[in-house]
Design a protein around this motif. Structure first.
Motif, short mmCIF file in Angstrom:
data_model
loop_
_atom_site.label_atom_id
_atom_site.label_comp_id
_atom_site.label_asym_id
_atom_site.label_seq_id
_atom_site.Cartn_x
_atom_site.Cartn_y
_atom_site.Cartn_z
N SER A 63 17.11 22.50 48.56
CA SER A 63 17.26 22.88 47.88
C SER A 63 18.96 22.52 46.96
O SER A 63 19.58 22.00 47.40
CB SER A 63 16.65 24.11 47.11
OG SER A 63 17.05 24.06 45.92
N ARG A 64 18.24 21.20 45.65
CA ARG A 64 19.72 20.94 44.65
C ARG A 64 19.80 22.43 44.02
O ARG A 64 20.84 22.13 43.25
CB ARG A 64 18.65 20.03 43.94
CG ARG A 64 18.35 19.04 44.55
CD ARG A 64 17.67 18.07 43.27
NE ARG A 64 17.13 16.40 43.82
CZ ARG A 64 17.58 15.41 43.68
NH1 ARG A 64 19.00 14.90 43.06
NH2 ARG A 64 17.15 14.42 43.91
N VAL A 65 19.06 23.26 43.88
CA VAL A 65 20.34 24.53 43.15
C VAL A 65 20.81 25.16 44.61
O VAL A 65 20.45 25.65 45.30
CB VAL A 65 18.41 25.13 42.87
CG1 VAL A 65 18.98 26.75 42.15
CG2 VAL A 65 17.58 24.55 42.16
N LYS A 66 22.38 25.62 43.61
CA LYS A 66 23.24 26.36 43.87
C LYS A 66 23.65 27.35 42.98
O LYS A 66 23.93 28.27 43.84
CB LYS A 66 23.93 25.29 44.35
CG LYS A 66 24.30 23.94 44.51
CD LYS A 66 23.68 24.34 46.21
CE LYS A 66 23.98 23.01 46.89
NZ LYS A 66 22.09 22.34 46.82
N LEU A 112 15.96 19.57 35.02
CA LEU A 112 17.44 20.88 33.98
C LEU A 112 17.24 20.99 32.72
O LEU A 112 16.25 20.80 31.84
CB LEU A 112 18.26 19.23 34.77
CG LEU A 112 19.72 19.55 33.25
CD1 LEU A 112 20.55 18.13 34.29
CD2 LEU A 112 19.06 19.51 32.07
N TYR A 124 32.44 22.65 41.67
CA TYR A 124 31.30 22.16 41.00
C TYR A 124 31.68 21.95 39.95
O TYR A 124 31.49 22.85 39.19
CB TYR A 124 30.07 23.19 41.18
CG TYR A 124 29.42 22.66 42.53
CD1 TYR A 124 28.77 22.31 43.07
CD2 TYR A 124 30.03 23.90 43.66
CE1 TYR A 124 27.61 21.79 44.26
CE2 TYR A 124 29.56 23.67 44.62
CZ TYR A 124 28.24 23.24 45.55
OH TYR A 124 28.07 22.39 46.82
N LEU A 127 27.95 22.38 35.39
CA LEU A 127 26.51 23.72 36.29
C LEU A 127 24.98 23.28 35.97
O LEU A 127 24.22 24.17 36.28
CB LEU A 127 27.16 24.53 36.19
CG LEU A 127 27.22 25.40 37.38
CD1 LEU A 127 28.96 24.14 37.28
CD2 LEU A 127 28.14 26.43 37.72
N ALA A 129 23.26 20.90 35.92
CA ALA A 129 22.63 19.96 37.36
C ALA A 129 21.67 20.27 37.89
O ALA A 129 21.11 19.50 38.92
CB ALA A 129 23.27 18.56 37.08
N ASN A 130 22.65 21.50 38.73
CA ASN A 130 22.58 22.26 40.44
C ASN A 130 22.12 23.70 39.25
O ASN A 130 22.20 24.52 40.92
CB ASN A 130 22.97 21.87 41.08
CG ASN A 130 24.64 22.66 40.44
OD1 ASN A 130 25.28 22.59 39.40
ND2 ASN A 130 25.44 20.99 41.30
N SER A 131 21.96 24.39 38.26
CA SER A 131 21.28 25.89 38.01
C SER A 131 20.19 26.08 37.81
O SER A 131 19.72 24.94 36.88
CB SER A 131 22.77 26.07 37.47
OG SER A 131 22.42 25.83 36.13
N HIS A 172 15.01 29.32 46.88
CA HIS A 172 16.55 28.11 46.93
C HIS A 172 17.88 28.80 48.08
O HIS A 172 18.31 27.75 48.25
CB HIS A 172 16.60 28.23 45.63
CG HIS A 172 16.22 27.48 44.78
ND1 HIS A 172 15.43 26.20 44.47
CD2 HIS A 172 15.07 27.79 43.53
CE1 HIS A 172 14.75 26.33 43.86
NE2 HIS A 172 14.06 27.35 43.11
N ASN A 178 27.33 33.31 44.33
CA ASN A 178 26.81 32.24 43.35
C ASN A 178 25.82 32.60 42.09
O ASN A 178 24.54 31.39 41.44
CB ASN A 178 25.73 30.60 43.69
CG ASN A 178 26.82 30.19 44.62
OD1 ASN A 178 27.86 30.68 44.62
ND2 ASN A 178 26.88 29.19 45.58
#
Length: 289
Positions: A63-66, A112, A124, A127, A129-131, A172, A178
């Motif tokens: 997943s892109r979501v971190k 996004l 990172y 955030l 972009a990936n949250s 995810h 995180n």
């Protein structure tokens, strides 16, 4: 100027040869074109997006979501919904303060949302972009003559949040470290979700990490004998994940980061000062597994 007759004959022969070559090239080029088709036309049918083959899926993917970032709205329910749906700021989810805490999905998880702003955590940056951003309806704080007052989070609202978090984490595969507050990724700008947000309850639900209290007490005894210097605190805060100066000076930027740290792990005292209790918490949280 008139050329001699022999020169004129030579020029005529050259022109004849060039004309013959040009005709030959044109005939050769046209020979490959089927009858009824113009040069440049294609036999290939137009590509159909509905024909993309999805039967295979790459093994190497995730997943892109971190991250999940938690906020309070600092507004009531009606204004929170209006601002987050009609203005430049947005979030993926909004949890109301009514019972049992209605959840609004305002932005699809694949897209996004503009909730984090200028932010960073560990390596990172930016955030958004990936949250996934979750806004919780809560008035934030009110300054009074007797000090700043923070409204509590209703238990049913946190129960709703925990259910939502568990679902997002599972889908995810988000790591416990995180799940963060806005104040942690933007300590120079933001105080939310504030000192009354029950991080320990999220830890008890298995969602976030929490320092071992016995280890903290042991380390605090040591640090009460001799407190580490400023650069130690700055390095430990950076190791934990914060963007913090590494100057050896306890400036306002470093103090703001310490306030964010204390607000999460020791909300009973979050004055931003380096002390033995904060040092013990940092030391335990940054220990290698």
């Amino acid at each position: 100027m008139h050329l001699p007759a022999c020169a004129q004959d030579q020029q005529r022969r050259i022109r004849s040869i060039l004309t013959a070559l040009a005709i030959g090239i044109a005939v050769t080029a046209c020979a490959g074109i089927p009858s009824g088709k113009m040069s440049g036309a294609s036999d290939v049918a137009a590509f159909d997006l509905n024909n993309i083959d999805t039967n295979k899926s790459a093994k190497s993917q995730e997943s892109r979501v971190k991250f999940i970032i938690l906020h309070y709205t600092a507004l009531d329910m009606a204004l929170s919904l209006k601002v987050l749906s009609e203005q430049a700021v947005s979030s993926h989810y909004l949890i109301g303060d009514d019972s049992p805490g209605k959840v609004y999905r305002l932005v699809d998880e694949s897209r996004l949302a503009y909730h984090a702003g200028v932010s960073s955590w560990k390596t990172y940056p930016h955030l958004n972009a990936n949250s996934i951003g979750i806004e919780i309806v809560n008035l934030g704080y009110q300054d009074t003559p007797s000090g700043r007052i923070y409204p509590p989070y209703p238990a049913h609202q946190i129960d709703t949040l925990i259910v939502l978090l568990k679902d997002i984490v599972k889908r995810h595969q988000i790591q416990a470290e995180n799940i963060l507050g806005h104040s942690e990724i933007a300590p120079q700008r933001k105080p939310d979700p504030g000192p009354l947000f029950p991080w320990k309850k999220l830890a008890d639900a298995g969602l976030v990490n929490w320092p071992d209290i016995q280890q903290v007490q042991l380390r605090q005894t040591v640090f009460e004998q001799q407190l580490p210097d400023v650069i130690w605190f700055q390095q430990k805060l950076a190791q934990h994940g914060y963007a913090v100066p590494q100057t050896g000076v306890w400036d306002q930027a470093t103090r703001n980061v310490m306030i964010a740290f204390q607000t999460r792990y020791r909300p009973s005292l979050f004055d931003g000062n380096p002390d033995a209790g904060s040092a013990a918490l940092l030391d335990v949280l940054t220990q290698s597994p």
